[in-house]
Design an enzyme around this catalytic site. Sequence first.
Site, PDB file in Angstrom:
ATOM      1  N   ASP A 281       0.824  -1.212   0.000  1.00  6.92           N
ATOM      2  CA  ASP A 281       0.000   0.000   0.000  1.00  6.92           C
ATOM      3  C   ASP A 281       0.859   1.264   0.000  1.00  6.92           C
ATOM      4  O   ASP A 281       0.443   2.300  -0.518  1.00  6.92           O
ATOM      5  CB  ASP A 281      -0.979   0.001   1.183  1.00  6.92           C
ATOM      6  CG  ASP A 281      -2.343  -0.559   0.775  1.00  6.92           C
ATOM      7  OD1 ASP A 281      -2.827  -0.200  -0.315  1.00  6.92           O
ATOM      8  OD2 ASP A 281      -2.928  -1.349   1.538  1.00  6.92           O
TER       9      ASP A 281
ATOM     10  N   GLU B 177      -5.086   5.060  -0.502  1.00  9.02           N
ATOM     11  CA  GLU B 177      -3.941   4.139  -0.370  1.00  9.02           C
ATOM     12  C   GLU B 177      -3.104   4.513   0.861  1.00  9.02           C
ATOM     13  O   GLU B 177      -2.573   3.640   1.550  1.00  9.02           O
ATOM     14  CB  GLU B 177      -3.060   4.142  -1.624  1.00  9.02           C
ATOM     15  CG  GLU B 177      -3.755   3.739  -2.923  1.00  9.02           C
ATOM     16  CD  GLU B 177      -4.426   2.388  -2.906  1.00  9.02           C
ATOM     17  OE1 GLU B 177      -4.262   1.621  -1.941  1.00  9.02           O
ATOM     18  OE2 GLU B 177      -5.147   2.078  -3.872  1.00  9.02           O
TER      19      GLU B 177
ATOM     20  N   TYR C 131      -2.748  -0.456   8.815  1.00 12.63           N
ATOM     21  CA  TYR C 131      -2.020  -1.607   9.366  1.00 12.63           C
ATOM     22  C   TYR C 131      -1.227  -1.194  10.601  1.00 12.63           C
ATOM     23  O   TYR C 131      -1.058  -1.970  11.539  1.00 12.63           O
ATOM     24  CB  TYR C 131      -1.076  -2.214   8.323  1.00 12.63           C
ATOM     25  CG  TYR C 131      -1.747  -2.552   7.008  1.00 12.63           C
ATOM     26  CD1 TYR C 131      -2.732  -3.542   6.941  1.00 12.63           C
ATOM     27  CD2 TYR C 131      -1.412  -1.878   5.841  1.00 12.63           C
ATOM     28  CE1 TYR C 131      -3.348  -3.852   5.733  1.00 12.63           C
ATOM     29  CE2 TYR C 131      -2.024  -2.179   4.625  1.00 12.63           C
ATOM     30  CZ  TYR C 131      -2.988  -3.158   4.575  1.00 12.63           C
ATOM     31  OH  TYR C 131      -3.604  -3.449   3.385  1.00 12.63           O
TER      32      TYR C 131
ATOM     33  N   GLU D 153      -3.250  -4.996  -7.055  1.00  9.94           N
ATOM     34  CA  GLU D 153      -4.385  -4.811  -6.146  1.00  9.94           C
ATOM     35  C   GLU D 153      -5.377  -5.967  -6.167  1.00  9.94           C
ATOM     36  O   GLU D 153      -6.047  -6.223  -5.178  1.00  9.94           O
ATOM     37  CB  GLU D 153      -5.130  -3.526  -6.504  1.00  9.94           C
ATOM     38  CG  GLU D 153      -4.264  -2.304  -6.311  1.00  9.94           C
ATOM     39  CD  GLU D 153      -5.066  -1.035  -6.274  1.00  9.94           C
ATOM     40  OE1 GLU D 153      -6.065  -0.945  -7.004  1.00  9.94           O
ATOM     41  OE2 GLU D 153      -4.680  -0.145  -5.508  1.00  9.94           O
TER      42      GLU D 153
ATOM     43  N   HIS E  62     -11.184   0.060  -7.200  1.00 12.61           N
ATOM     44  CA  HIS E  62      -9.971   0.500  -7.896  1.00 12.61           C
ATOM     45  C   HIS E  62      -9.646  -0.440  -9.062  1.00 12.61           C
ATOM     46  O   HIS E  62      -9.358   0.012 -10.167  1.00 12.61           O
ATOM     47  CB  HIS E  62      -8.765   0.533  -6.948  1.00 12.61           C
ATOM     48  CG  HIS E  62      -8.934   1.431  -5.751  1.00 12.61           C
ATOM     49  ND1 HIS E  62      -8.037   1.458  -4.709  1.00 12.61           N
ATOM     50  CD2 HIS E  62      -9.899   2.333  -5.438  1.00 12.61           C
ATOM     51  CE1 HIS E  62      -8.443   2.338  -3.808  1.00 12.61           C
ATOM     52  NE2 HIS E  62      -9.569   2.872  -4.218  1.00 12.61           N
TER      53      HIS E  62
END
Length: 322
Positions: free
Chosen positions: A68, A99, A106, A160, A197
């Site tokens: 990402d 993004e 995370y 992705e 996306h």
Amino acid sequence: MEQQNNYEAINWNEINDEIDKATWEKLTEQFWLDTRIPLSNDLKDWRELDEDRQWLVGHVFGGLTLLDTLQSQDGMAALKKDAITPHEIAVLNNIQFMESVHAKSYSSIFSTLNTPEEIDDIFDWSDSEEYLQNKTKRIYELYHDDSNPLKKKISSVFLETFLFYSGFFTPLWYLGNNKLANVAEIIKLIIRDESVHGTYIGYKFQIEFNQLSENKQNDLKDWMYNFMYDLYSNEEKYTHLLYDKVGLTEEVLTFIRYNANKALMNLGQEPMFPDTAEDVNPIVMNGISTSTANHDFFSQVGNGYRLGNVEAMDDNDYKKWF
Ligand code: MN3
Ligand code: MN3
């Protein structure tokens, strides 16, 4: 003095491609932030996992953070250079920001579940692990090669819709086993974004691809399938590294072959692998396709924060929007 062309204001009352406007509306409607998810509710589940499983969860998220980061720092900037309409640039601006939200989310998971030493270890690992770095560098190079805009779009869709899924498997697996539900909620929100996306960038790819001569189309197809094959063989090694210890490698490989086919479909191409949704472990499939289990997540935080159902787009969603 040399006369420059006049600079043109973006006009949303004159849309060249309706898909730009529909995608903008879809993405802004499903906007979210990691800070709204009560991750600490997962601490009890986390403490019940053994050391190997805690290692797995931490490191799949380390890998996803790296990917990402690539999308937010390089991917969308690369695609913007090739945009055909001003509205496409606006959509890519939205994607670029999200993004960064994904990459940051995370870290919210790490700071809830992991010690500072573990977090340092995870980042040292993701900044140096061979197979993870292989795929990242390969995509990075294509993003920075302006001579072939279509290869950039293929890279973005492969990243992705395919390369993230060796990581996504873990939280979906735990969700299906009634564990780490809030962590999984973040991942489902990310998957919902990636689904839009991948569909949108795949659609933009197909517009240009269809204008190529048959010879050029065939050349690009050959390149695309070879590229997928290379990425898959790297991904096999990455999957063994992550999952052998917990005995899930074969299930993950089935799942990523299924997603590789989805990536090719986003680009308007035939699938490469025999695997279909029926071959994927239903526990994981449920996690990916169903609405979010608990909308109380959002009423807990108040402020009238509302989200629509969390679900991945299916292949007919563009048709449904119109
Ligand atoms: Mn992302
Ligand atoms: Mn994305």
